[in-house]
Every structure is written in C-alpha cells, then in structure tokens.
Design a protein around this motif. Structure first.
Motif, PDB file in Angstrom:
ATOM      1  N   ILE A  23      23.820 -41.067  10.017  1.00  0.00           N
ATOM      2  CA  ILE A  23      23.702 -40.829  11.489  1.00  0.00           C
ATOM      3  C   ILE A  23      22.715 -39.641  11.848  1.00  0.00           C
ATOM      4  CG2 ILE A  23      25.241 -39.809  13.332  1.00  0.00           C
ATOM      5  CD1 ILE A  23      27.766 -40.668  11.852  1.00  0.00           C
ATOM      6  N   ARG A  24      21.768 -39.993  12.634  1.00  0.00           N
ATOM      7  CA  ARG A  24      20.661 -39.111  13.162  1.00  0.00           C
ATOM      8  C   ARG A  24      21.060 -38.525  14.438  1.00  0.00           C
ATOM      9  NH1 ARG A  24      15.740 -37.412  11.647  1.00  0.00           N
ATOM     10  NH2 ARG A  24      15.925 -38.813   9.744  1.00  0.00           N
ATOM     11  N   LEU A  25      21.226 -37.206  14.665  1.00  0.00           N
ATOM     12  CA  LEU A  25      21.288 -36.894  16.000  1.00  0.00           C
ATOM     13  C   LEU A  25      19.957 -36.065  16.545  1.00  0.00           C
ATOM     14  CD1 LEU A  25      24.827 -34.754  15.298  1.00  0.00           C
ATOM     15  CD2 LEU A  25      24.275 -37.074  16.230  1.00  0.00           C
ATOM     16  N   ASP A  26      19.606 -36.734  17.743  1.00  0.00           N
ATOM     17  CA  ASP A  26      18.535 -36.171  18.407  1.00  0.00           C
ATOM     18  C   ASP A  26      18.829 -35.777  19.889  1.00  0.00           C
ATOM     19  OD1 ASP A  26      16.380 -36.699  16.369  1.00  0.00           O
ATOM     20  OD2 ASP A  26      16.667 -38.832  17.028  1.00  0.00           O
ATOM     21  N   GLY A  27      18.453 -34.429  20.150  1.00  0.00           N
ATOM     22  CA  GLY A  27      18.785 -33.905  21.362  1.00  0.00           C
ATOM     23  C   GLY A  27      19.584 -32.713  21.051  1.00  0.00           C
ATOM     24  N   GLU A  28      20.434 -32.257  22.085  1.00  0.00           N
ATOM     25  CA  GLU A  28      21.356 -31.235  21.924  1.00  0.00           C
ATOM     26  C   GLU A  28      22.946 -31.873  22.078  1.00  0.00           C
ATOM     27  OE1 GLU A  28      20.541 -27.746  23.985  1.00  0.00           O
ATOM     28  OE2 GLU A  28      18.444 -28.209  24.102  1.00  0.00           O
TER      29      GLU A  28
END
Length: 100
Positions: A23-28
């Motif tokens: 799982i890749r989280l981009d943003g805040e």
C-alpha cells in the motif's frame, strides 16, 4: 499568512507477490483520511487471506500527526491479529530526530 490545504491522500494497492500486499500512501493523512487507510487495510486483510506480508509505504503522508500514528497502531493490531508481518517504508523521522 495563510497555509495551503493539505494534499489529498491517494491510496495505491498492489500485490507484487502472492504473499505480499503493498500500500502506497501519497498526500497527507489527516482525521478523515486515516480512517480510509485503516478501512482499506481491514478490507485487504479480509480478501487476501494468503498474505503474510503487508508493506505500507508512508512517504510524506506520515508527518508524526497523532491521528496518523493512531492509524498505524490500529493497522499494526489488524496485521498481528491475522499473523501478517507489517513493514513500514518511506518514513521520515519527526523534526529534531535526525542524525546530529
């Protein structure tokens, strides 16, 4: 002085191997989006029963905010309950915790 709104959070899920979900989280991550991340992990663990490894790439999404840290704790507990190893990648140390 005005601050700009946080970048919206994007959650990208891949399965690079049969035993791994990434799982890749981009943003805040904030109050609202942290629940979305936890729900995503919960659903993935339900639908990918053969998974033994969950890789969570936090990147800039994790800024040391208490809400994000609480979400990580919940995710860790979900993974442990399913005997899945949680790997956190891309984390940055909080301000003041870098090499001296």
């Amino acid at each position: 002085m005005t601050s700009s709104p946080p970048d919206p959070l994007t959650i990208v899920v891949t399965t690079p191997r049969s035993d791994t979900v990434e799982i890749r989280l981009d943003g805040e991550m904030d109050d609202e989006t942290s629940y979305e991340v936890v729900d995503t992990v919960r659903q993935l663990l339900r639908t990918h029963r053969g998974v033994s490894r969950l890789e969570l790439h936090c990147g800039p999404a994790m800024t040391g905010d208490p809400t994000g840290l609480a979400a990580l704790l919940i995710i860790r507990r979900l993974a442990e309950a399913d005997d899945v190893r949680l790997i956190l990648t891309g984390r940055r140390p909080p301000p003041g915790y870098g090499p001296v």
